[in-house]
Design a protein around this motif. Structure first.
Motif, PDB file in Angstrom:
ATOM      1  N   VAL A   1      58.548  44.898  49.117  1.00  0.00           N
ATOM      2  CA  VAL A   1      57.123  45.238  49.192  1.00  0.00           C
ATOM      3  C   VAL A   1      56.488  45.189  47.805  1.00  0.00           C
ATOM      4  N   ARG A   2      57.216  45.662  46.787  1.00  0.00           N
ATOM      5  CA  ARG A   2      56.710  45.580  45.412  1.00  0.00           C
ATOM      6  C   ARG A   2      56.378  44.134  45.041  1.00  0.00           C
ATOM      7  N   GLN A   3      57.249  43.196  45.443  1.00  0.00           N
ATOM      8  CA  GLN A   3      57.021  41.798  45.085  1.00  0.00           C
ATOM      9  C   GLN A   3      55.819  41.213  45.821  1.00  0.00           C
ATOM     10  N   THR A   4      55.671  41.535  47.089  1.00  0.00           N
ATOM     11  CA  THR A   4      54.533  40.964  47.823  1.00  0.00           C
ATOM     12  C   THR A   4      53.209  41.561  47.340  1.00  0.00           C
ATOM     13  N   ILE A   5      53.224  42.821  46.899  1.00  0.00           N
ATOM     14  CA  ILE A   5      52.015  43.398  46.296  1.00  0.00           C
ATOM     15  C   ILE A   5      51.714  42.702  44.965  1.00  0.00           C
ATOM     16  N   SER A   6      52.744  42.404  44.198  1.00  0.00           N
ATOM     17  CA  SER A   6      52.553  41.663  42.945  1.00  0.00           C
ATOM     18  C   SER A   6      51.933  40.300  43.205  1.00  0.00           C
ATOM     19  N   ASP A   7      52.413  39.617  44.239  1.00  0.00           N
ATOM     20  CA  ASP A   7      51.857  38.309  44.593  1.00  0.00           C
ATOM     21  C   ASP A   7      50.382  38.436  44.979  1.00  0.00           C
ATOM     22  N   GLU A   8      50.081  39.466  45.754  1.00  0.00           N
ATOM     23  CA  GLU A   8      48.705  39.692  46.191  1.00  0.00           C
ATOM     24  C   GLU A   8      47.798  39.952  44.990  1.00  0.00           C
ATOM     25  N   ALA A   9      48.298  40.691  44.007  1.00  0.00           N
ATOM     26  CA  ALA A   9      47.495  41.022  42.829  1.00  0.00           C
ATOM     27  C   ALA A   9      47.105  39.780  42.045  1.00  0.00           C
ATOM     28  N   PHE A  10      47.989  38.794  42.011  1.00  0.00           N
ATOM     29  CA  PHE A  10      47.727  37.591  41.219  1.00  0.00           C
ATOM     30  C   PHE A  10      46.476  36.863  41.699  1.00  0.00           C
ATOM     31  N   SER A  11      46.268  36.844  43.010  1.00  0.00           N
ATOM     32  CA  SER A  11      45.133  36.105  43.564  1.00  0.00           C
ATOM     33  C   SER A  11      43.998  37.018  44.023  1.00  0.00           C
ATOM     34  N   ASN A  12      44.102  38.310  43.726  1.00  0.00           N
ATOM     35  CA  ASN A  12      43.122  39.262  44.254  1.00  0.00           C
ATOM     36  C   ASN A  12      42.824  40.335  43.208  1.00  0.00           C
ATOM     37  N   LYS A  13      42.372  39.885  42.029  1.00  0.00           N
ATOM     38  CA  LYS A  13      42.147  40.820  40.927  1.00  0.00           C
ATOM     39  C   LYS A  13      41.098  41.874  41.254  1.00  0.00           C
ATOM     40  N   GLU A  14      40.127  41.517  42.097  1.00  0.00           N
ATOM     41  CA  GLU A  14      39.062  42.476  42.385  1.00  0.00           C
ATOM     42  C   GLU A  14      39.589  43.720  43.101  1.00  0.00           C
ATOM     43  N   ASN A  15      40.738  43.593  43.755  1.00  0.00           N
ATOM     44  CA  ASN A  15      41.344  44.747  44.438  1.00  0.00           C
ATOM     45  C   ASN A  15      42.616  45.236  43.745  1.00  0.00           C
ATOM     46  N   ILE A  16      42.816  44.818  42.513  1.00  0.00           N
ATOM     47  CA  ILE A  16      44.101  45.099  41.876  1.00  0.00           C
ATOM     48  C   ILE A  16      44.322  46.595  41.651  1.00  0.00           C
ATOM     49  N   GLN A  17      43.255  47.348  41.421  1.00  0.00           N
ATOM     50  CA  GLN A  17      43.432  48.783  41.209  1.00  0.00           C
ATOM     51  C   GLN A  17      43.989  49.447  42.468  1.00  0.00           C
ATOM     52  N   LEU A  18      43.469  49.070  43.625  1.00  0.00           N
ATOM     53  CA  LEU A  18      43.981  49.614  44.886  1.00  0.00           C
ATOM     54  C   LEU A  18      45.423  49.173  45.124  1.00  0.00           C
ATOM     55  N   LEU A  19      45.727  47.936  44.772  1.00  0.00           N
ATOM     56  CA  LEU A  19      47.088  47.429  44.948  1.00  0.00           C
ATOM     57  C   LEU A  19      48.070  48.177  44.049  1.00  0.00           C
ATOM     58  N   ILE A  20      47.646  48.483  42.827  1.00  0.00           N
ATOM     59  CA  ILE A  20      48.515  49.231  41.914  1.00  0.00           C
ATOM     60  C   ILE A  20      48.766  50.637  42.458  1.00  0.00           C
ATOM     61  N   GLU A  21      47.737  51.254  43.009  1.00  0.00           N
ATOM     62  CA  GLU A  21      47.918  52.581  43.608  1.00  0.00           C
ATOM     63  C   GLU A  21      48.890  52.512  44.784  1.00  0.00           C
TER      64      GLU A  21
END
Length: 420
Positions: free
Chosen positions: A282-302
């Motif tokens: 799950v950590r890796q798929t969230i990392s992948d999502e962050a790469f293409s979705n910077k506008e939501n990166i704060q929520l992804l980090i949380e």
């Protein structure tokens, strides 16, 4: 110097007794050989060791040959290698998967040379899931069938507890000729103490995505997440410790969902290895999502910080430390390593970054939150504050939250799938 070296080895032999000992001799590791006679230097270093220990075997990394191949020409490598009898030296072809020296130096090597094909793969102990199992197997087969002195296989990653499947895959090829599917099922059974194939589809899917990275000579080191990097407008990097990835992120997310679904079905109880891998997926798929979705990166980090909290080995940057053996200053030295690497080498910042709940919450999240708000204070202020902050010593008793992880993972997939 020769006399001191000989006395030192003789003293060691008195302490440890007779035997067959291996001595690391790395004279030019990331150092220029241009101003010395490399053969004379190697011979001078080897002589007192061999004089003191008649059975000594010297172990030499071939990293210097790969790291500076312009300086280490075939002629210079010949001068170096022929200065000491080949039966006294084992050479580690340290980056065999990416920059195999046995292939580059074909006209230099002979059947008498002793080489170990070695997988390096990881730099700094970072956690990104990455690998190319098919390519690695092909490279090993080529090496073992060459006439250039390959005597064995090895692994030399700069950190453990990441991408374990890759390293086991390499080592098992020293013993068996196997079919990949059969090997994968046996590995799953051993790792999770389960019979049956509930986890097989997820791992088979992973081997076709995150562990099927195309071979690129320029891209080496496992993948880094932009979450653990200092924020910037353009963070795409495809060479050393790349942030880009070539597999389909949505397809890999499907692999992760398959793994989480299998976790819901497992009857083995809250087994640590299953949860550890679940967090990693799950950590890796969230990392992948962050790469293409910077506008939501704060929520992804949380999201990822909460998920990391569910397993003690992902909770803190120092998951396996004997806390009582270290003082606060020593622990802060570790924190410096995990952020700056060194304040004197800015280009290596985050070289050894970690992906655990404490550093995600206290460093990565505030760095990105400030950047998204347009606050342009120095990232080093946040990093320095964490390094100097009070050290929380976690209990030695491992704790995991299997049920909590499943709830968080399910919630994440609902959100991200709805967003698609």
């Amino acid at each position: 110097a020769e006399r001191i070296s000989k006395l030192f080895i003789e003293k060691q032999l008195k302490i440890y007794g007779p035997g067959r000992y291996f001595y690391s001799v790395d004279l030019f590791n990331e150092m220029s050989p241009n101003t010395v006679d490399v053969g004379q230097t190697f011979r001078a270093a080897a002589k007192p060791v061999i004089d003191a220990d008649p059975h000594a075997v010297l172990v030499v990394q071939m990293w210097c040959f790969a790291h500076d191949s312009m300086a280490w020409t075939p002629d210079r490598v010949t001068q170096f290698m022929r200065s000491v009898s080949p039966d006294r030296v084992i050479y580690l072809d340290l980056h065999g998967d990416k920059r195999p020296q046995w292939k580059r130096l074909e006209r230099v090597l002979t059947r008498s040379d002793q080489l170990v094909w070695t997988l390096l793969h990881n730099f700094g102990g970072t956690k990104g899931m990455a690998g190319a199992l098919k390519h690695i197997r092909h490279q090993i087969e080529l090496a073992l069938h060459s006439k250039n002195g390959i005597r064995g296989l090895g692994i030399s990653m700069e950190g453990i507890e990441q991408n374990e499947i890759l390293y086991q895959f390499v080592l098992d090829q020293a013993w068996d000729d196997f079919e990949n599917d059969q090997w994968l099922q046996q590995w799953i059974n051993a790792r999770y103490q389960v019979q049956g194939n509930i986890f097989f589809p997820a791992w088979e899917c992973a081997l076709s995505t995150v562990y099927n990275r195309p071979f690129h000579l320029d891209g080496w080191g496992n993948t880094k997440s932009i979450i653990e990097e200092r924020p910037a407008r353009d963070m795409a990097r495809d060479k050393f410790q790349p942030t880009v990835f070539e597999y389909n992120a949505q397809e890999f997310r499907r692999c992760v969902q398959m793994f989480v679904s299998a976790m819901h079905q497992t009857e083995t109880g809250e087994l640590q290895s299953i949860l550890y891998d679940g967090v990693d997926f799950v950590r890796q798929t969230i990392s992948d999502e962050a790469f293409s979705n910077k506008e939501n990166i704060q929520l992804l980090i949380e999201d990822v910080a909460d998920i990391l909290e569910t397993h003690w080995m992902w909770k803190t940057t120092m998951d396996d430390v004997d806390w009582d053996s270290l003082n606060d200053d020593e622990i802060r030295d570790f924190r410096l390593l995990f952020t700056y690497w060194s304040k004197h080498t800015e280009y290596l910042h985050s070289y050894s970054s970690r992906f655990s709940a404490d550093i995600v919450k206290q460093v990565y999240l505030p760095r990105w939150a400030s950047w998204l708000k347009g606050i342009r204070h120095k990232d080093s202020n946040i990093e320095d504050a964490w390094i100097a902050s009070e050290v929380i010593k976690y209990p030695a008793k491992p704790n995991i939250n299997f049920t909590g992880f499943l709830k968080l993972a399910d919630s994440f997939f609902i959100k991200v799938n709805n967003r698609d």
